[in-house]
Design an enzyme around this catalytic site. Sequence first.
Site, PDB file in Angstrom:
ATOM      1  NE  ARG A  25      18.972 -72.621 -26.795  1.00 54.96           N
ATOM      2  CZ  ARG A  25      18.256 -72.325 -27.856  1.00 54.96           C
ATOM      3  NH1 ARG A  25      18.765 -72.478 -29.063  1.00 54.96           N
ATOM      4  NH2 ARG A  25      17.037 -71.869 -27.767  1.00 54.96           N
TER       5      ARG A  25
ATOM      6  CB  THR B  32      25.050 -65.497 -25.479  1.00 53.46           C
ATOM      7  OG1 THR B  32      25.079 -66.704 -24.694  1.00 53.46           O
ATOM      8  CG2 THR B  32      25.476 -64.323 -24.618  1.00 53.46           C
TER       9      THR B  32
ATOM     10  CG  ASP C  10      12.400 -75.662 -22.969  1.00 56.18           C
ATOM     11  OD1 ASP C  10      13.114 -74.648 -22.840  1.00 56.18           O
ATOM     12  OD2 ASP C  10      12.736 -76.775 -22.530  1.00 56.18           O
TER      13      ASP C  10
ATOM     14  CG  ASP D  33      10.669 -75.811 -19.587  1.00 53.54           C
ATOM     15  OD1 ASP D  33      11.343 -76.155 -18.588  1.00 53.54           O
ATOM     16  OD2 ASP D  33      10.727 -74.677 -20.089  1.00 53.54           O
TER      17      ASP D  33
HETATM   18  C1  PRP Z   1      17.938 -77.543 -25.245  1.00 54.88           C
HETATM   19  C2  PRP Z   1      18.084 -78.853 -25.958  1.00 54.88           C
HETATM   20  C3  PRP Z   1      19.513 -78.834 -26.425  1.00 54.88           C
HETATM   21  C4  PRP Z   1      19.714 -77.361 -26.727  1.00 54.88           C
HETATM   22  C5  PRP Z   1      19.641 -77.166 -28.203  1.00 54.88           C
HETATM   23  O1  PRP Z   1      18.456 -77.618 -23.969  1.00 54.88           O
HETATM   24  O2  PRP Z   1      17.759 -79.966 -25.167  1.00 54.88           O
HETATM   25  O3  PRP Z   1      20.427 -79.278 -25.440  1.00 54.88           O
HETATM   26  O4  PRP Z   1      18.675 -76.641 -26.067  1.00 54.88           O
HETATM   27  O5  PRP Z   1      19.940 -75.879 -28.547  1.00 54.88           O
HETATM   28  P1  PRP Z   1      21.210 -75.495 -29.424  1.00 54.88           P
HETATM   29  O6  PRP Z   1      21.263 -76.451 -30.562  1.00 54.88           O
HETATM   30  O7  PRP Z   1      20.899 -74.085 -29.852  1.00 54.88           O
HETATM   31  O8  PRP Z   1      22.429 -75.562 -28.567  1.00 54.88           O
HETATM   32  P2  PRP Z   1      18.217 -76.435 -22.894  1.00 54.88           P
HETATM   33  O9  PRP Z   1      19.327 -75.427 -22.973  1.00 54.88           O
HETATM   34  O10 PRP Z   1      16.844 -75.912 -23.050  1.00 54.88           O
HETATM   35  O11 PRP Z   1      18.422 -77.185 -21.532  1.00 54.88           O
HETATM   36  P3  PRP Z   1      17.494 -78.294 -20.827  1.00 54.88           P
HETATM   37  O12 PRP Z   1      17.666 -79.570 -21.590  1.00 54.88           O
HETATM   38  O13 PRP Z   1      18.087 -78.355 -19.452  1.00 54.88           O
HETATM   39  O14 PRP Z   1      16.072 -77.808 -20.821  1.00 54.88           O
HETATM   40  N1  URA Z   2      15.641 -76.137 -27.135  1.00 54.66           N
HETATM   41  C1  URA Z   2      14.382 -76.619 -27.105  1.00 54.66           C
HETATM   42  O1  URA Z   2      14.005 -77.329 -26.164  1.00 54.66           O
HETATM   43  N2  URA Z   2      13.563 -76.305 -28.114  1.00 54.66           N
HETATM   44  C2  URA Z   2      13.945 -75.562 -29.158  1.00 54.66           C
HETATM   45  O2  URA Z   2      13.133 -75.317 -30.061  1.00 54.66           O
HETATM   46  C3  URA Z   2      15.267 -75.059 -29.168  1.00 54.66           C
HETATM   47  C4  URA Z   2      16.104 -75.369 -28.141  1.00 54.66           C
END
Ligand code: PRP
Ligand code: URA
Length: 208
Positions: free
Chosen positions: A103, A107, A199, A202
Amino acid sequence: MKTIALNHPLIEHKLTILRDKNTGTKEFRELVKEISMFLCYEAFKDAKLDKTKIETPMQEMTSGKLNEDAYAFVPILRAGMGMLDGVLSVIPNAKIGHIGMYRNEETYEPVNYFFKVPKDIEKREVILLDPMLATGGSAIDAIDLLKEKGVKRIKFLCLIAAPEGLKVVEEKHPDVQIYCASIDDKLNANKYIMPGLGDAGDRIFGTK
Ligand code: PRP
Ligand code: URA
């Protein structure tokens, strides 16, 4: 299709420990794996079985067998990788694809950076994996990419979903059945799920 939320004391128990900010990486990973197994169990409730003749030590019988090769698990990187061990422990012969998404921090729009799936993906039922469904943007884009490849049957497994995100995914892709362990309260101003678990990526990978 209406989202199916696992409603079970054992799932709530595991989520309670998972959400706790004092839960460490090792236990967090184990719990993501365990809850993913239960999600997979639920998602295969409607699976079709092939009638197969076998012999028990006592007699012959005909019994159902799953064609595991008809499925593909597709984790959304990174956090979806945490769910893969759990679902593979239930369906070990499924093929695996990967969709990379993150994400944009300003934005909140998803950015696709990787896409690799089995070459006959359009013949398979795809089980998409991502622990968090927040705004729903990542789920929608991942489903769009799979449909562009000709995939007809998709299920989406997540641990925690926000009602706002579920609404848009259900509207955009009404044919995709979503399974989650919990539907939480809402998104905060930074589009994080409340109460959520923070997160997911993380916490799984220990990156913060
Ligand atoms: C997180 C999660 C989803 C997304 C959800 O990924 O694992 O993929 O955010 O958010 P959304 O429904 O608003 O699109 P992140 O972007 O944190 O990436 P990561 O898995 O690499 O930490
Ligand atoms: N991605 C995450 O990992 N946690 C949230 O709460 C939203 C997006």
